[in-house]
Design a protein around this motif. Sequence first.
Motif, short mmCIF file in Angstrom:
data_model
loop_
_atom_site.label_atom_id
_atom_site.label_comp_id
_atom_site.label_asym_id
_atom_site.label_seq_id
_atom_site.Cartn_x
_atom_site.Cartn_y
_atom_site.Cartn_z
N TRP A 1 0.83 -1.20 0.00
CA TRP A 1 0.00 0.00 0.00
C TRP A 1 0.87 1.26 0.00
O TRP A 1 0.56 2.24 -0.68
CB TRP A 1 -0.95 0.00 1.19
CG TRP A 1 -1.83 1.21 1.25
CD1 TRP A 1 -1.84 2.16 2.22
CD2 TRP A 1 -2.84 1.59 0.31
NE1 TRP A 1 -2.79 3.11 1.94
CE2 TRP A 1 -3.43 2.78 0.76
CE3 TRP A 1 -3.30 1.03 -0.88
CZ2 TRP A 1 -4.44 3.43 0.08
CZ3 TRP A 1 -4.33 1.68 -1.57
CH2 TRP A 1 -4.88 2.86 -1.09
N GLN A 2 1.98 1.24 0.73
CA GLN A 2 2.87 2.39 0.74
C GLN A 2 3.42 2.66 -0.67
O GLN A 2 3.47 3.81 -1.10
CB GLN A 2 4.03 2.17 1.71
CG GLN A 2 3.61 2.26 3.15
CD GLN A 2 4.72 1.91 4.11
OE1 GLN A 2 5.76 1.36 3.74
NE2 GLN A 2 4.50 2.18 5.39
N LYS A 3 3.80 1.63 -1.38
CA LYS A 3 4.31 1.78 -2.74
C LYS A 3 3.19 2.18 -3.69
O LYS A 3 3.36 3.06 -4.54
CB LYS A 3 4.96 0.49 -3.24
CG LYS A 3 6.19 0.09 -2.49
CD LYS A 3 7.30 1.07 -2.75
CE LYS A 3 8.57 0.59 -2.08
NZ LYS A 3 9.66 1.54 -2.25
N LEU A 4 2.05 1.55 -3.57
CA LEU A 4 0.91 1.83 -4.45
C LEU A 4 0.43 3.26 -4.26
O LEU A 4 0.23 4.00 -5.22
CB LEU A 4 -0.22 0.85 -4.14
CG LEU A 4 -1.46 0.90 -5.01
CD1 LEU A 4 -1.12 0.51 -6.44
CD2 LEU A 4 -2.51 -0.04 -4.46
N ARG A 5 0.28 3.68 -3.05
CA ARG A 5 -0.20 5.02 -2.75
C ARG A 5 0.82 6.08 -3.16
O ARG A 5 0.46 7.13 -3.68
CB ARG A 5 -0.51 5.14 -1.27
CG ARG A 5 -1.19 6.43 -0.90
CD ARG A 5 -1.54 6.46 0.55
NE ARG A 5 -0.32 6.27 1.34
CZ ARG A 5 -0.30 6.07 2.63
NH1 ARG A 5 -1.42 5.99 3.29
NH2 ARG A 5 0.83 5.92 3.27
#
Length: 68
Positions: A20-24
């Motif tokens: 999620w950190q990378k996606l966001r």
Amino acid sequence: MKEFSREVRSHSTLSEVLFWQKLRASQFRGYACNRQKPLADFIVDFYCKRLPLVIEIDGVSYFHAEGY
């Protein structure tokens, strides 16, 4: 189902948090994504409505005695 997805979101696995950190951070090439999205009888880890794309990071971890 919506309340349960909120509960699941607050107990994310390390792999879900890191993804999620990378996606966001990259905004997925301009596409908005939802995390722990209820779809029919399931809660998927990540969902992009415009594509339509479902990403399930750790589905196997939900198959345990509690049944979710």
